[in-house]
Design a protein around this motif. Sequence first.
Motif: not given
Length: 84
Positions: A19-21, A26-28, A36-40
């Motif tokens: 769901x998170x993927x 991931x690119x903003x 945050x996205x990559x750490x999550x």
Amino acid sequence: MKKIAMYFYFILSLTVLIYGLLRVPFYSKMPVETTFSWAWLLFAIFVVGAHLSNVLQIDKEEIRRQRLNEEVEDLGKVFIKQTN
């Protein structure tokens, strides 16, 4: 009951990862969002890996117990034969 809970937690964590993927960018343009996205994602992969490890460990433990029970039964049969 413990085995069912382990499988449930594994499936739940895998579902949250998928769901998170689909939802997390991931690119903003903002580096904070990307970080945050990559750490999550890294944390979610660790969680799924830990649950998978637990599920596999439970299966190994059951196999080990079955082998141990078979060895004890075999030793009991040998002991009974020797005493007769």
